[in-house]
Motif scaffolding. Structure first.
Motif, short mmCIF file in Angstrom:
data_model
loop_
_atom_site.label_atom_id
_atom_site.label_comp_id
_atom_site.label_asym_id
_atom_site.label_seq_id
_atom_site.Cartn_x
_atom_site.Cartn_y
_atom_site.Cartn_z
N PHE A 1 0.86 -1.13 -0.16
CA PHE A 1 0.21 -0.10 0.10
C PHE A 1 0.99 1.29 0.11
N LYS A 2 2.06 1.18 0.74
CA LYS A 2 2.85 2.34 0.82
C LYS A 2 3.61 2.40 -0.64
N HIS A 3 3.81 1.58 -1.48
CA HIS A 3 4.21 1.71 -2.65
C HIS A 3 3.04 2.24 -3.74
N GLN A 4 1.95 1.96 -3.34
CA GLN A 4 0.97 2.63 -4.24
C GLN A 4 0.85 4.18 -3.85
N ASN A 5 1.03 4.39 -2.68
CA ASN A 5 1.01 5.81 -2.10
C ASN A 5 2.06 6.71 -3.22
N ILE A 6 3.32 5.91 -3.21
CA ILE A 6 4.48 6.36 -4.16
C ILE A 6 4.08 6.61 -5.45
N SER A 7 3.39 5.57 -6.02
CA SER A 7 2.82 5.78 -7.28
C SER A 7 1.83 7.08 -7.49
N ALA A 8 0.98 7.23 -6.68
CA ALA A 8 0.26 8.57 -6.62
C ALA A 8 1.29 9.57 -6.45
N VAL A 9 2.06 9.65 -5.53
CA VAL A 9 2.94 10.91 -5.23
C VAL A 9 3.78 11.31 -6.43
N LEU A 10 4.49 10.11 -7.37
CA LEU A 10 5.14 10.44 -8.76
C LEU A 10 4.08 11.07 -9.51
N MET A 11 2.78 10.57 -9.67
CA MET A 11 1.90 11.03 -10.79
C MET A 11 1.64 12.49 -10.49
N LYS A 12 1.76 12.78 -9.26
CA LYS A 12 1.35 14.19 -8.99
C LYS A 12 2.60 15.49 -9.06
N GLN B 1 6.73 26.55 -17.55
CA GLN B 1 6.80 27.47 -16.90
C GLN B 1 7.82 27.05 -15.70
N THR B 2 7.80 25.82 -15.36
CA THR B 2 8.41 25.46 -14.00
C THR B 2 9.82 24.71 -14.04
N GLY B 3 10.08 24.19 -15.33
CA GLY B 3 11.23 23.36 -15.56
C GLY B 3 11.32 22.26 -14.99
N ARG B 4 10.12 21.70 -14.21
CA ARG B 4 10.13 20.38 -13.59
C ARG B 4 9.58 19.39 -14.61
N PRO B 5 9.92 18.08 -14.38
CA PRO B 5 9.63 17.16 -15.18
C PRO B 5 8.09 16.81 -15.66
N ASP B 6 7.61 16.43 -16.70
CA ASP B 6 6.16 16.30 -16.94
C ASP B 6 6.05 15.19 -17.97
N TYR B 7 5.67 13.97 -17.65
CA TYR B 7 6.00 13.06 -18.48
C TYR B 7 4.71 13.15 -19.54
N ALA C 1 -3.83 4.66 -16.85
CA ALA C 1 -5.19 5.26 -17.25
C ALA C 1 -5.40 6.79 -16.65
N GLU C 2 -4.70 6.79 -15.60
CA GLU C 2 -5.03 8.07 -14.69
C GLU C 2 -3.99 9.11 -15.35
N THR C 3 -3.08 8.76 -16.35
CA THR C 3 -2.18 10.17 -16.84
C THR C 3 -2.87 11.03 -17.41
N PRO C 4 -2.56 12.07 -17.08
CA PRO C 4 -3.47 13.53 -17.92
C PRO C 4 -2.96 13.50 -19.30
N PHE C 5 -3.92 14.09 -20.07
CA PHE C 5 -3.61 14.16 -21.60
C PHE C 5 -3.91 15.52 -21.94
N PHE C 6 -3.43 15.72 -23.18
CA PHE C 6 -3.79 17.10 -23.74
C PHE C 6 -4.65 17.28 -24.85
N VAL C 7 -5.25 18.29 -24.77
CA VAL C 7 -6.40 18.38 -25.97
C VAL C 7 -6.26 19.78 -26.54
N THR C 8 -6.47 20.07 -27.71
CA THR C 8 -6.14 21.41 -28.26
C THR C 8 -7.67 22.44 -28.35
N VAL C 9 -7.19 23.56 -28.63
CA VAL C 9 -8.51 24.26 -28.80
C VAL C 9 -9.53 24.00 -29.64
N ASN C 10 -8.90 23.46 -31.02
CA ASN C 10 -9.56 22.89 -31.88
C ASN C 10 -10.40 21.58 -31.68
N GLU C 11 -9.70 20.83 -30.85
CA GLU C 11 -10.50 19.48 -30.50
C GLU C 11 -11.64 19.87 -29.75
#
Length: 282
Positions: A56-67, A142-148, A222-232
């Motif tokens: 369960f703690k490893h699952q917690n770490i999964s959530a933190v990494l996604m955030k 803007q942040t220079g941080r990683p964004d998978y 499946a929880e990973t965010p995705f990008f949509v365009t203004v046209n989409e």
């Protein structure tokens, strides 16, 4: 009666995060590892914890990494109810391992080795729960941080591979339903006409009604965010009765998919910078 479980100590948290990141490094490097073996190695370093508690703690770490804008280990579903000391420890260890961040982000740009044509099941997965990245993480520029998710969105080879498996799924679905004449009319419009239509595939319901399908593909969960365009977004609003967004996830490993119907601002939580999207819970 058993006492209330105590919070994990700093030493326990550090050891568990280190174990998780070691597994992640092996996974993104393409090397085999055994989660159960890692849990057993951890047990003597912890204060009377069970293997299920470690899991369960490893699952917690999964959530933190996604955030934090990275992707988690496969097989550890993110669990968001975690103690707050976990976040700075994950950040601290990642800062000490820049090569791991580079490996994970390099994976997001890799072209698929092969398109898993025919490997998508007809049955869709359930819509996942939302995991919102940190507010400052929506725009990596803007942040220079990683964004998978942002880096992966620029991977055109991965996007095309996802479109091909969805077009194949639609073709097989219609043929199975005895509608081969409709299957032959499927048009991969992002290839035949370009990216300007606001969707990738023109397909059909068994009744002959059109389906406008936009495909978003990730190697991650499946929880990973995705990008949509203004046209989409505009096209999804104008054609909400026939618009479908198909999210393909776990691509290249055990690919699956879910579908969002109608206008994207109705089916997704959208952030204006880009738009980064996450599906609204059903």
């Amino acid at each position: 009666m058993a006492g209330k479980p105590t919070d994990w100590s700093e030493t326990e948290v550090a050891a568990t995060v280190r174990s998780y990141l070691d597994m992640l490094r092996l996974e993104v490097s393409g090397q085999p590892y055994n989660k159960s073996r890692y849990r057993k190695v951890l047990l003597p370093l912890l204060s009377n914890r069970s293997e299920s508690a470690i899991e369960f703690k490893h699952q917690n770490i999964s959530a933190v990494l996604m955030k934090l804008g990275l992707r988690p280990i496969r097989g550890y579903q993110p669990a968001q109810n975690y103690q707050q000391s976990l976040v700075p420890e994950v950040q601290r260890q990642l800062a000490l391992s820049p090569s791991l961040i580079e490996l994970v982000l390099a994976e997001a740009l890799q072209a698929p080795k092969a398109s898993p044509t025919g490997k998508l099941d007809f049955t869709s997965a359930s819509i996942p729960s939302i995991i919102l990245p940190e507010a400052s993480k929506w725009t990596s520029a803007q942040t220079g941080r990683p964004d998978y998710a942002a880096i992966e969105a620029s991977n055109r080879a991965l996007g095309l591979a996802g479109e091909l498996v969805v077009a194949d799924l639609e073709y097989r679905r219609l043929v199975k339903a005895g509608k081969a004449h409709l299957a032959r009319r499927i048009d991969h419009v992002s290839q035949s006409r370009g990216d300007g239509d606001g969707y990738d595939i023109l397909s059909f319901e068994e009744s002959g009604k059109e389906k406008l399908i936009e495909v978003k593909t990730t190697r991650s969960r499946a929880e990973t965010p995705f990008f949509v365009t203004v046209n989409e977004l505009k096209v999804s609003r104008a054609h909400s009765d026939v618009y479908h967004l198909v999210r393909v996830f776990s691509f290249g490993h055990d690919p699956a998919w879910f579908r969002l119907r109608g206008s994207l601002d109705a089916s997704c939580v959208l952030e204006s910078n880009g738009f980064m999207a996450l599906p609204r819970p059903a």
